[in-house]
Design a protein around this motif. Sequence first.
Motif, mmCIF file in Angstrom:
data_model
loop_
_atom_site.group_PDB
_atom_site.id
_atom_site.type_symbol
_atom_site.label_atom_id
_atom_site.label_comp_id
_atom_site.label_asym_id
_atom_site.label_seq_id
_atom_site.Cartn_x
_atom_site.Cartn_y
_atom_site.Cartn_z
ATOM 1 N N THR A 192 14.932 -17.963 17.479
ATOM 2 C CA THR A 192 14.932 -18.747 16.230
ATOM 3 C C THR A 192 13.505 -19.097 15.813
ATOM 4 O OG1 THR A 192 14.922 -21.027 17.089
ATOM 5 C CG2 THR A 192 17.032 -19.880 17.093
ATOM 6 N N THR A 193 12.513 -18.556 16.534
ATOM 7 C CA THR A 193 11.124 -18.821 16.147
ATOM 8 C C THR A 193 10.704 -17.813 15.077
ATOM 9 O OG1 THR A 193 9.986 -17.296 17.649
ATOM 10 C CG2 THR A 193 10.673 -19.406 18.580
ATOM 11 N N SER A 194 9.525 -18.021 14.538
ATOM 12 C CA SER A 194 9.020 -17.087 13.529
ATOM 13 C C SER A 194 8.304 -15.901 14.165
ATOM 14 C CB SER A 194 8.093 -17.830 12.571
ATOM 15 O OG SER A 194 7.185 -18.619 13.304
ATOM 16 N N LEU A 195 8.271 -15.828 15.492
ATOM 17 C CA LEU A 195 7.613 -14.699 16.155
ATOM 18 C C LEU A 195 8.388 -13.410 15.885
ATOM 19 C CD1 LEU A 195 6.674 -16.465 19.499
ATOM 20 C CD2 LEU A 195 5.130 -15.806 17.655
ATOM 21 N N GLY A 196 7.639 -12.354 15.536
ATOM 22 C CA GLY A 196 8.293 -11.082 15.206
ATOM 23 C C GLY A 196 8.437 -10.877 13.720
ATOM 24 N N MET A 197 8.212 -11.960 12.947
ATOM 25 C CA MET A 197 8.281 -11.851 11.483
ATOM 26 C C MET A 197 7.053 -11.086 10.997
ATOM 27 S SD MET A 197 8.510 -15.194 9.051
ATOM 28 C CE MET A 197 9.991 -15.909 9.710
ATOM 29 N N ASN A 198 7.174 -10.410 9.858
ATOM 30 C CA ASN A 198 6.016 -9.719 9.287
ATOM 31 C C ASN A 198 4.843 -10.690 9.213
ATOM 32 O OD1 ASN A 198 7.153 -7.200 8.833
ATOM 33 N ND2 ASN A 198 8.073 -7.849 6.885
ATOM 34 N N ALA A 202 4.402 -10.561 17.761
ATOM 35 C CA ALA A 202 5.740 -10.355 18.340
ATOM 36 C C ALA A 202 5.928 -11.328 19.500
ATOM 37 C CB ALA A 202 5.870 -8.919 18.822
ATOM 38 N N LEU A 203 7.178 -11.516 19.894
ATOM 39 C CA LEU A 203 7.459 -12.303 21.096
ATOM 40 C C LEU A 203 6.921 -11.559 22.297
ATOM 41 C CD1 LEU A 203 11.193 -13.292 20.816
ATOM 42 C CD2 LEU A 203 9.376 -14.823 21.568
ATOM 43 N N ASP A 204 6.341 -12.277 23.223
ATOM 44 C CA ASP A 204 5.813 -11.624 24.413
ATOM 45 C C ASP A 204 6.867 -11.736 25.519
ATOM 46 O OD1 ASP A 204 4.201 -10.488 26.271
ATOM 47 O OD2 ASP A 204 2.997 -12.291 26.630
ATOM 48 N N LEU A 205 7.872 -10.868 25.457
ATOM 49 C CA LEU A 205 8.996 -10.978 26.396
ATOM 50 C C LEU A 205 9.561 -9.585 26.654
ATOM 51 C CD1 LEU A 205 10.708 -13.289 27.671
ATOM 52 C CD2 LEU A 205 12.180 -13.174 25.669
ATOM 53 N N ALA A 214 24.605 -8.228 27.911
ATOM 54 C CA ALA A 214 24.035 -9.315 27.091
ATOM 55 C C ALA A 214 23.923 -8.906 25.629
ATOM 56 C CB ALA A 214 22.665 -9.708 27.633
ATOM 57 N N VAL A 215 23.934 -9.923 24.779
ATOM 58 C CA VAL A 215 23.749 -9.723 23.330
ATOM 59 C C VAL A 215 22.420 -10.380 22.944
ATOM 60 C CG1 VAL A 215 24.692 -10.232 21.046
ATOM 61 C CG2 VAL A 215 26.250 -9.755 22.959
ATOM 62 N N VAL A 216 21.670 -9.699 22.084
ATOM 63 C CA VAL A 216 20.391 -10.243 21.612
ATOM 64 C C VAL A 216 20.498 -10.496 20.108
ATOM 65 C CG1 VAL A 216 17.917 -9.778 21.312
ATOM 66 C CG2 VAL A 216 19.098 -9.038 23.416
ATOM 67 N N ALA A 217 20.167 -11.720 19.692
ATOM 68 C CA ALA A 217 20.226 -12.067 18.273
ATOM 69 C C ALA A 217 18.865 -12.564 17.808
ATOM 70 C CB ALA A 217 21.278 -13.159 18.040
ATOM 71 N N ASP A 218 18.528 -12.221 16.579
ATOM 72 C CA ASP A 218 17.265 -12.676 16.000
ATOM 73 C C ASP A 218 17.581 -13.228 14.624
ATOM 74 O OD1 ASP A 218 14.585 -13.070 15.395
ATOM 75 O OD2 ASP A 218 13.975 -11.158 16.276
ATOM 76 N N ILE A 219 16.975 -14.370 14.273
ATOM 77 C CA ILE A 219 17.230 -14.875 12.920
ATOM 78 C C ILE A 219 16.202 -14.332 11.931
ATOM 79 C CG2 ILE A 219 18.257 -16.983 13.862
ATOM 80 C CD1 ILE A 219 15.878 -18.475 12.486
ATOM 81 N N THR A 226 13.281 -6.351 14.163
ATOM 82 C CA THR A 226 12.108 -6.995 14.772
ATOM 83 C C THR A 226 11.773 -6.268 16.080
ATOM 84 O OG1 THR A 226 13.564 -8.476 15.977
ATOM 85 C CG2 THR A 226 12.775 -9.243 13.816
ATOM 86 N N PRO A 227 10.560 -6.472 16.604
ATOM 87 C CA PRO A 227 10.252 -5.853 17.908
ATOM 88 C C PRO A 227 11.279 -6.235 18.977
ATOM 89 C CG PRO A 227 8.239 -6.691 16.881
ATOM 90 C CD PRO A 227 9.383 -7.148 16.014
ATOM 91 N N LEU A 228 11.789 -7.466 18.925
ATOM 92 C CA LEU A 228 12.802 -7.906 19.902
ATOM 93 C C LEU A 228 14.074 -7.069 19.772
ATOM 94 C CD1 LEU A 228 13.533 -10.278 21.963
ATOM 95 C CD2 LEU A 228 14.726 -11.309 20.022
#
Length: 282
Positions: A192-198, A202-205, A214-219, A226-228
């Motif tokens: 839910t962070t702004s990391l990965g937005m244009n 990107a998230l460092d993960l 597992a399910v991965v969701a990005d807002i 997104t990179p995630l």
Amino acid sequence: MSNDIRAVCVIGWPVEHSRSPLIHNFWIGQHAIAGEYRREAVSPEEFPAFVKELALRGYAGANVTIPHKEVAMTLSVPDDRAEAVGAANTLWFEGDTLRSTNTDVEGFLANLDQMAPGWDRGLDGAIVLGAGGAARAIVFGLLSRGVKTIRVANRTFTRAQSLRDRFGDKVKPVAWDEVGGLLAGAGLLVNTTSLGMNGQPALDLRLEDLPKSAVVADIVYSPLVTPLLKEAKDLGLRRADGLGMLLHQAVRGFSLWFGVTPEVTPELRAMVEADLVKPKPE
Ligand code: ATR
């Protein structure tokens, strides 16, 4: 303004970026409703007066976006959901009473239901990255689906703690750099962070440790992938993207204002996707 047109707007500051007019005007056309959905750029100073005059200005309701979601709640009668989340994004009239709700909750849940059916079956542990307004809506939604433990990681740890204070002990604040070590026990990971937005890093993960189920969701929906989400895809994990949440959160507002429950169709999605990838004028 013609009285036979039912007008609704999105109020923000800035508001040009909002895709809500695209979505609602698509549904207005599809259902042949005599309606119109507009953008209103309203500063924080002007916002309370604007909302008080909403009906006078000819509006049957509104969406509210950054930075007005918290104040909107105090200017209206919130439903339980907006109250619990502490932010409202949708305003409508019940008689003369201005009501508010938070449709990010059902937007998030309905998107997961569509993109990853059964995602909540036996889901014991989720990780939520970020602790802002969107995280509050998502944590509330996850609790409503019976998720047993929600680990919230945030750059500013005290904000993660305040989610625990708001929602109780099923919410466990964790340090930002602990997340990598917790992935193996998570059935759902939500950014839910702004990391990965244009324009943002990107998230460092790395996601290799997530269970295969597992399910991965990005807002984040700009970029669409997104990179995630790209990494999740490469690992064969199920995903729910930010555009899906944006489309699904719009459904309830439309039905409150226009009395028709619209559908999130591939055609709608394609139309908004095309707009998202369109080059923007400087
Ligand atoms: P929203 O209401 O959309 O959730 P917000 O309240 O501004 O927006 O929250 C943004 C989230 O992104 C916060 O969790 C923020 O972390 P902080 O609480 O520490 O500010 C997170 N965020 C933004 N930029 C970040 C960055 N560069 N690294 C890590 N987290 C970041």
